[in-house]
Design a protein around this motif. Structure first.
Motif, PDB file in Angstrom:
ATOM      1  N   UNK A  89       0.853  -1.187   0.000  1.00  0.00           N
ATOM      2  CA  UNK A  89       0.000   0.000   0.000  1.00  0.00           C
ATOM      3  C   UNK A  89       0.886   1.233   0.000  1.00  0.00           C
ATOM      4  N   UNK A  90       0.825   1.988  -1.086  1.00  0.00           N
ATOM      5  CA  UNK A  90       1.611   3.219  -1.194  1.00  0.00           C
ATOM      6  C   UNK A  90       0.690   4.386  -0.865  1.00  0.00           C
ATOM      7  N   UNK A  91       1.150   5.262   0.039  1.00  0.00           N
ATOM      8  CA  UNK A  91       0.324   6.382   0.494  1.00  0.00           C
ATOM      9  C   UNK A  91       0.220   7.479  -0.563  1.00  0.00           C
ATOM     10  N   UNK A  92      -0.945   8.135  -0.570  1.00  0.00           N
ATOM     11  CA  UNK A  92      -1.188   9.285  -1.438  1.00  0.00           C
ATOM     12  C   UNK A  92      -1.757  10.400  -0.574  1.00  0.00           C
ATOM     13  N   UNK A  93      -1.420  11.627  -0.871  1.00  0.00           N
ATOM     14  CA  UNK A  93      -2.059  12.754  -0.187  1.00  0.00           C
ATOM     15  C   UNK A  93      -2.792  13.626  -1.190  1.00  0.00           C
ATOM     16  N   UNK A  99       2.923  16.916  -3.496  1.00  0.00           N
ATOM     17  CA  UNK A  99       3.387  16.724  -2.117  1.00  0.00           C
ATOM     18  C   UNK A  99       4.541  15.727  -2.002  1.00  0.00           C
ATOM     19  N   UNK A 100       4.647  14.797  -2.920  1.00  0.00           N
ATOM     20  CA  UNK A 100       5.743  13.829  -2.900  1.00  0.00           C
ATOM     21  C   UNK A 100       5.505  12.632  -2.005  1.00  0.00           C
ATOM     22  N   UNK A 101       4.304  12.496  -1.448  1.00  0.00           N
ATOM     23  CA  UNK A 101       4.002  11.363  -0.560  1.00  0.00           C
ATOM     24  C   UNK A 101       4.097  10.031  -1.304  1.00  0.00           C
ATOM     25  N   UNK A 102       3.673  10.017  -2.527  1.00  0.00           N
ATOM     26  CA  UNK A 102       3.643   8.769  -3.300  1.00  0.00           C
ATOM     27  C   UNK A 102       4.966   8.481  -4.012  1.00  0.00           C
ATOM     28  N   UNK A 108      17.205   2.561  -5.908  1.00  0.00           N
ATOM     29  CA  UNK A 108      17.909   3.479  -5.020  1.00  0.00           C
ATOM     30  C   UNK A 108      18.323   4.787  -5.662  1.00  0.00           C
ATOM     31  N   UNK A 109      17.975   5.029  -6.893  1.00  0.00           N
ATOM     32  CA  UNK A 109      18.417   6.243  -7.592  1.00  0.00           C
ATOM     33  C   UNK A 109      17.244   7.109  -8.024  1.00  0.00           C
ATOM     34  N   UNK A 110      16.690   6.776  -9.160  1.00  0.00           N
ATOM     35  CA  UNK A 110      15.646   7.605  -9.763  1.00  0.00           C
ATOM     36  C   UNK A 110      14.384   7.587  -8.909  1.00  0.00           C
ATOM     37  N   UNK A 111      13.683   8.699  -8.886  1.00  0.00           N
ATOM     38  CA  UNK A 111      12.419   8.732  -8.160  1.00  0.00           C
ATOM     39  C   UNK A 111      11.274   8.784  -9.167  1.00  0.00           C
ATOM     40  N   UNK A 112      10.147   8.225  -8.747  1.00  0.00           N
ATOM     41  CA  UNK A 112       8.959   8.206  -9.601  1.00  0.00           C
ATOM     42  C   UNK A 112       7.745   8.453  -8.722  1.00  0.00           C
ATOM     43  N   UNK A 113       6.785   9.191  -9.251  1.00  0.00           N
ATOM     44  CA  UNK A 113       5.560   9.485  -8.502  1.00  0.00           C
ATOM     45  C   UNK A 113       4.450   8.561  -8.992  1.00  0.00           C
ATOM     46  N   UNK A 114       3.987   7.718  -8.090  1.00  0.00           N
ATOM     47  CA  UNK A 114       2.990   6.712  -8.432  1.00  0.00           C
ATOM     48  C   UNK A 114       1.682   7.358  -8.873  1.00  0.00           C
ATOM     49  N   UNK A 115       1.289   8.448  -8.207  1.00  0.00           N
ATOM     50  CA  UNK A 115       0.015   9.079  -8.552  1.00  0.00           C
ATOM     51  C   UNK A 115       0.040   9.702  -9.946  1.00  0.00           C
ATOM     52  N   UNK A 116       1.204   9.886 -10.502  1.00  0.00           N
ATOM     53  CA  UNK A 116       1.336  10.440 -11.845  1.00  0.00           C
ATOM     54  C   UNK A 116       1.428   9.345 -12.908  1.00  0.00           C
ATOM     55  N   UNK A 131      11.824   1.317  -3.373  1.00  0.00           N
ATOM     56  CA  UNK A 131      11.733   1.745  -1.974  1.00  0.00           C
ATOM     57  C   UNK A 131      10.586   2.743  -1.882  1.00  0.00           C
ATOM     58  N   UNK A 132       9.753   2.592  -0.873  1.00  0.00           N
ATOM     59  CA  UNK A 132       8.618   3.491  -0.705  1.00  0.00           C
ATOM     60  C   UNK A 132       8.485   3.880   0.768  1.00  0.00           C
TER      61      UNK A 132
END
Length: 134
Positions: A89-93, A99-102, A108-116, A131-132
């Motif tokens: 379960x990945x949190x969303x705000x 906000x960057x919550x998701x 360990x490197x690139x970041x991705x926003x699940x809600x997008x 990692x979440x």
């Protein structure tokens, strides 16, 4: 006329050229009658490029490092769907990406926003760790 008719007891005489035309027509008709039905069916249209790429996509072993769960995913598949399948379960705000919550880290490197709608990246990698935030 090309064929000269003679008295009823003898067959008509035709020129060689007209005989060849008749022979050619007969050969074509025979070929059409003997051809399989599939020869007359149009071939299916090619799939759109996106579909062809999806078919070429490879399987990736995805590990969620925070709980150690591992699932198989297809390259280009949304990470949110993969997380649901793994029971993560990945949190969303805000659900808008501000906000960057998701946000998750890939290997360990690139970041991705699940809600997008972040997706499993294409490429040669066969394993991916995510990692979440809990």
């Amino acid at each position: 006329p090309r064929c000269r008719l003679r008295p009823a007891e003898s067959p008509p005489q035709c020129s060689r050229r007209s005989s060849m035309k008749v022979f050619t027509v007969l050969v074509v008709l025979a070929a059409l009658l003997l051809a399989p039905a599939s020869a007359f069916v149009r071939s299916a249209p090619r799939a759109p490029l996106g579909d062809r790429l999806r078919l070429q996509a490879k399987q990736v072993e995805v590990t969620f490092t925070d709980n150690g769960k591992t699932v198989l995913a297809t390259q280009g598949e949304p990470i949110g769907n993969v997380a649901k399948r793994a029971g993560v379960r990945i949190q969303f705000d805000c659900k808008k990406g501000r906000c960057g919550t998701c946000e998750v880290r890939l290997n360990g490197r690139a970041s991705a926003k699940i809600c997008q709608g972040a997706k499993i990246p294409m490429g040669p990698a066969k394993k991916l760790s995510i990692q979440y935030r809990k």
